[in-house]
Structures are given as C-alpha cells and as structure tokens.
Design a protein around this motif. Sequence first.
Motif, PDB file in Angstrom:
ATOM      1  N   ASP A 173       0.822  -1.202   0.000  1.00  0.00           N
ATOM      2  CA  ASP A 173       0.000   0.000   0.000  1.00  0.00           C
ATOM      3  C   ASP A 173       0.863   1.261   0.000  1.00  0.00           C
ATOM      4  N   VAL A 174       1.970   1.225   0.733  1.00  0.00           N
ATOM      5  CA  VAL A 174       2.857   2.385   0.762  1.00  0.00           C
ATOM      6  C   VAL A 174       3.546   2.544  -0.588  1.00  0.00           C
ATOM      7  N   VAL A 175       3.923   1.442  -1.222  1.00  0.00           N
ATOM      8  CA  VAL A 175       4.494   1.508  -2.571  1.00  0.00           C
ATOM      9  C   VAL A 175       3.515   2.199  -3.515  1.00  0.00           C
ATOM     10  N   ARG A 176       2.243   1.794  -3.451  1.00  0.00           N
ATOM     11  CA  ARG A 176       1.223   2.417  -4.301  1.00  0.00           C
ATOM     12  C   ARG A 176       1.128   3.913  -4.045  1.00  0.00           C
ATOM     13  N   GLN A 177       1.061   4.274  -2.763  1.00  0.00           N
ATOM     14  CA  GLN A 177       0.858   5.678  -2.446  1.00  0.00           C
ATOM     15  C   GLN A 177       2.053   6.534  -2.833  1.00  0.00           C
ATOM     16  N   GLN A 178       3.265   6.022  -2.636  1.00  0.00           N
ATOM     17  CA  GLN A 178       4.455   6.770  -3.037  1.00  0.00           C
ATOM     18  C   GLN A 178       4.468   6.991  -4.551  1.00  0.00           C
ATOM     19  N   PHE A 179       4.101   5.962  -5.296  1.00  0.00           N
ATOM     20  CA  PHE A 179       4.034   6.088  -6.752  1.00  0.00           C
ATOM     21  C   PHE A 179       3.019   7.156  -7.140  1.00  0.00           C
ATOM     22  N   ARG A 180       1.859   7.122  -6.507  1.00  0.00           N
ATOM     23  CA  ARG A 180       0.820   8.093  -6.832  1.00  0.00           C
ATOM     24  C   ARG A 180       1.239   9.513  -6.446  1.00  0.00           C
ATOM     25  N   ASN A 181       1.918   9.657  -5.321  1.00  0.00           N
ATOM     26  CA  ASN A 181       2.380  10.979  -4.899  1.00  0.00           C
ATOM     27  C   ASN A 181       3.329  11.583  -5.933  1.00  0.00           C
ATOM     28  N   LEU A 182       4.274  10.756  -6.410  1.00  0.00           N
ATOM     29  CA  LEU A 182       5.241  11.257  -7.376  1.00  0.00           C
ATOM     30  C   LEU A 182       4.580  11.506  -8.729  1.00  0.00           C
ATOM     31  N   GLN A 183       3.638  10.646  -9.081  1.00  0.00           N
ATOM     32  CA  GLN A 183       2.916  10.832 -10.337  1.00  0.00           C
ATOM     33  C   GLN A 183       2.143  12.154 -10.327  1.00  0.00           C
ATOM     34  N   GLN A 184       1.556  12.473  -9.181  1.00  0.00           N
ATOM     35  CA  GLN A 184       0.823  13.731  -9.049  1.00  0.00           C
ATOM     36  C   GLN A 184       1.772  14.924  -9.086  1.00  0.00           C
ATOM     37  N   ALA A 185       2.972  14.761  -8.501  1.00  0.00           N
ATOM     38  CA  ALA A 185       3.947  15.855  -8.476  1.00  0.00           C
ATOM     39  C   ALA A 185       4.596  16.075  -9.835  1.00  0.00           C
ATOM     40  N   LEU A 186       4.630  15.022 -10.668  1.00  0.00           N
ATOM     41  CA  LEU A 186       5.231  15.110 -12.004  1.00  0.00           C
ATOM     42  C   LEU A 186       4.236  14.601 -13.052  1.00  0.00           C
ATOM     43  N   PRO A 187       3.162  15.336 -13.267  1.00  0.00           N
ATOM     44  CA  PRO A 187       2.182  14.886 -14.264  1.00  0.00           C
ATOM     45  C   PRO A 187       2.815  14.854 -15.656  1.00  0.00           C
ATOM     46  N   ASN A 188       2.352  13.947 -16.469  1.00  0.00           N
ATOM     47  CA  ASN A 188       2.847  13.786 -17.847  1.00  0.00           C
ATOM     48  C   ASN A 188       4.284  13.288 -17.915  1.00  0.00           C
ATOM     49  N   VAL A 189       4.791  12.749 -16.806  1.00  0.00           N
ATOM     50  CA  VAL A 189       6.092  12.095 -16.798  1.00  0.00           C
ATOM     51  C   VAL A 189       5.860  10.601 -16.576  1.00  0.00           C
ATOM     52  N   ASP A 190       6.401   9.763 -17.458  1.00  0.00           N
ATOM     53  CA  ASP A 190       6.250   8.314 -17.312  1.00  0.00           C
ATOM     54  C   ASP A 190       7.293   7.811 -16.314  1.00  0.00           C
ATOM     55  N   LEU A 191       6.814   7.257 -15.210  1.00  0.00           N
ATOM     56  CA  LEU A 191       7.700   6.834 -14.124  1.00  0.00           C
ATOM     57  C   LEU A 191       8.170   5.400 -14.337  1.00  0.00           C
ATOM     58  N   HIS A 192       9.477   5.240 -14.505  1.00  0.00           N
ATOM     59  CA  HIS A 192      10.112   3.937 -14.646  1.00  0.00           C
ATOM     60  C   HIS A 192      10.756   3.564 -13.311  1.00  0.00           C
ATOM     61  N   TYR A 193      10.155   2.642 -12.583  1.00  0.00           N
ATOM     62  CA  TYR A 193      10.736   2.250 -11.295  1.00  0.00           C
ATOM     63  C   TYR A 193      12.105   1.618 -11.507  1.00  0.00           C
ATOM     64  N   ALA A 194      13.109   2.162 -10.810  1.00  0.00           N
ATOM     65  CA  ALA A 194      14.460   1.605 -10.866  1.00  0.00           C
ATOM     66  C   ALA A 194      14.571   0.481  -9.852  1.00  0.00           C
ATOM     67  N   LEU A 195      14.792  -0.730 -10.309  1.00  0.00           N
ATOM     68  CA  LEU A 195      14.737  -1.892  -9.426  1.00  0.00           C
ATOM     69  C   LEU A 195      15.860  -1.940  -8.399  1.00  0.00           C
ATOM     70  N   LYS A 196      16.952  -1.241  -8.630  1.00  0.00           N
ATOM     71  CA  LYS A 196      18.165  -1.390  -7.829  1.00  0.00           C
ATOM     72  C   LYS A 196      17.945  -1.336  -6.317  1.00  0.00           C
ATOM     73  N   PRO A 197      17.179  -0.367  -5.769  1.00  0.00           N
ATOM     74  CA  PRO A 197      17.089  -0.277  -4.308  1.00  0.00           C
ATOM     75  C   PRO A 197      16.280  -1.392  -3.657  1.00  0.00           C
ATOM     76  N   LEU A 198      15.322  -1.960  -4.387  1.00  0.00           N
ATOM     77  CA  LEU A 198      14.536  -3.062  -3.829  1.00  0.00           C
ATOM     78  C   LEU A 198      13.958  -3.895  -4.976  1.00  0.00           C
ATOM     79  N   PRO A 199      14.731  -4.858  -5.473  1.00  0.00           N
ATOM     80  CA  PRO A 199      14.274  -5.685  -6.591  1.00  0.00           C
ATOM     81  C   PRO A 199      13.415  -6.857  -6.108  1.00  0.00           C
ATOM     82  N   HIS A 200      12.189  -6.544  -5.704  1.00  0.00           N
ATOM     83  CA  HIS A 200      11.308  -7.562  -5.137  1.00  0.00           C
ATOM     84  C   HIS A 200      10.100  -7.764  -6.047  1.00  0.00           C
ATOM     85  N   PRO A 201       9.701  -9.011  -6.289  1.00  0.00           N
ATOM     86  CA  PRO A 201       8.563  -9.256  -7.191  1.00  0.00           C
ATOM     87  C   PRO A 201       7.284  -8.551  -6.777  1.00  0.00           C
TER      88      PRO A 201
END
Length: 395
Positions: free
Chosen positions: A39-67
């Motif tokens: 749930d926190v992953v979802r909310q963080q993604f949404r927060n950044l998406q709202q802060a950067l509209p029209n930017v396609d967010l590519h999650y960088a797996l390096k810090p936590l490469p978990h399925p």
Amino acid sequence: MSVTSIISAIAENNLPFDSENIESLASRYGTPLMVLDCDVVRQQFRNLQQALPNVDLHYALKPLPHPAVVSTLLAEGAYFDLATNGEVDLVSSVGVPADRTIQTHPIKRDSDIKHALSYGCNVFVVDNVNELEKFVAYKDDVELLIRVSFPNADVLADLSKKFGCKPEAALEIAKRAFEIGVRIKGLSFHVGSQTKTGDKYATAVRRCIDIMNEVVDFGLPALSTLDIGGGFPVQYTPDVLPISIFCKPIREALAELPETVRVIAEPGRYIVAPAVINIASVMGQSDRNGQTWYYLDDGIYGSFSGLMFDEAKYQTFVLNSSQELFSSVLAGPTCDSIDVVAEQIMLPKLSNGELVVTTMMGAYTCCTATDFNFFKRAEVIAINEAVVFEDIITA
C-alpha cells in the motif's frame, strides 16, 4: 495493518494495536524480518505521479528488486528501469511487457545487450563513443539515450561521478551515431540521490533543451525523449521537502520542452524507502563504558548494510513504553567490531528477546545484505499486495 499505521502510531506513542501486530509478525515469521507494505508503494508512486504529471515513471529496481514491488507498480501503470540481466529476468518473470522497460546501465557487455533484446527491451543508454559502437551490430533493433553528466556536490550520492558525458560532448556522440547508423532517441541524466531541492533537475533540463536544439541545428534528427533520472528525496529527516514542493522547479523547466518530447523518470528510493520496516530481536546485552550494548539479530552486514555506504537515516523505535531512557548502543550479531547500528541512542531498559523496530528501510538495505558470519539475512514478507487502502497517509 499497514506499515504507515505502524509508523504513525509509534510516532504518536499510540502503540497497543500495532505493537500486537508487530509481535504477531515476529512470532509467526521469526526475526530478523523485513515487512514490505505494498500500500505504501502504491501511495508513493501516486504521490510522485501527481507531483510530475505527464512524466512516465520507470521504477528503478536497484534499491529493492522484489517481485511484489514490481507487480504492485505494474498494476499502477508504471514502467521499469533495468540495469542488469537479473533485473531483466525479474520483470520478465512477473509478466512486465518489454515495451514498458528501458535498460539504462551506461556500460554493458555484448551479452547484456543480447539478453535485454531477447526479452524485447530495445532502449539503451550510452555515454561515450566506445559504448555507442557496441550497438552497430544491433542498429536496426535499438534506440539509444545519451547520458549527460551534471555533477552535484549537494547530494547523498553524486551519480555523475561515474557515468555521463559532459554536455558539450553529447552532440559529438550524436554525430558519431548518425555516421554509423545508430538511432539516438534522446538524452538522460541523473543529478544524484537525495538532492535537497529540485533546482538541479531544472538546470539539467534546460541544458538538455539546449543540446536538443544543437542537434537539430546541426541537421541531425530531432530527439524525442528526455529521461530526468531519479534521486527524488524521501523523509529520512524532517527537513526534506514534500515531493510536490520539491518538484515545482522541475515542472516549470519541463514546461519549456516541445510537446513532442516524451519525459520519463527513474524513481527508486522514493518509491520503496518508506514501504519497509525491520523487526529485530535483542540477542543479548552488556554494560560497556557506561552504556548498555544491545546485540540484535540484524546489523551492518544484514539489513542495515546501507549504513556503510548509503548514509541513509533510519528511524528506530522499541515497543517498550517505559519513560525512563538511557544512553544505549545497538550492535549487530556478527563478530566484527564495525557491526554497530546506532550509538548513544536513548532507549528504555530492554530485556533479551525484546523487539526493535526500524522504519524507512526499503531502499538499499535487504538488497545489499549478506550472510556474513553465517548469520542468515532477514526474511522479506509482503503485505497488502492485492488490497488498496484509500486512507493511507500521503507524503
């Protein structure tokens, strides 16, 4: 239960419900334990998406490469930033379509290029002519981004030290690519991790606009993509700006781009750092030089590995509600003297077996943990993988 509610309750000294849940998790799975709240992953993604509209967010797996992180973000509509064959294999196993990925490691072996292409990922990053010429054999199949360096001393980690060409060299790389028939799709940069303001991004965006204009002025095909990297800050400390305020100068700079340019970003730490808590147990204790040393079953060689190189500020709490506090030391379990998690930390008197909870543990922790001294690294469990709570506290 959510990690956010645990953190909030601890901060407010309102522990009963969350204390029981933490103890229940520790009893069920044992310690050390890393609890990942999707749930926190979802909310963080949404927060950044709202802060950067029209930017396609590519999650960088390096810090936590978990399925669980990958599947959660895929359902949110995320894209993915890959840098290694292992990361390619992970997103492939979760079912991420290859056209939602890019391979951004600036230095690659030929086998790395082939592996990504066999999956279907065809966008790569280069920062020098030597790397560029590796793609001649694949010129009909690939599109490249030129990574530009913008050094930044005011960061936790300056990622321009190791990668990226000088801005004035980008046009020369683009010229050479045109000569050998390799398509340059756009530019990329990374201003570093935990930057204090968005001004560095804005400066880099505007310099990239200049480079794009230089490319066109020289008569080369116009560039269609700008990758603004990652490094968006999380609140390890209270002085970190809220993400919407942080991104304001970035939004202003991006507004100066032509509408034909697609903008992407590579958030990693911001998405996952707040999403994980660590639960460790006191293995034993000793009075040393006027302080009580508590020896935990997790430490520097385990989930707290980031303390050695990442300079992150984790937040540690105990479930013991005693008001009398004493100067204490938290040490890891190994026989190495550098295995110390925190010194001069004020804690109540703890008993052997008591639990110690550390928050903000999602980035560069379990992914860099080891089994040194044959102490088993913490198990990672994911909660709320398929459930969305709308009342999660936003950043």
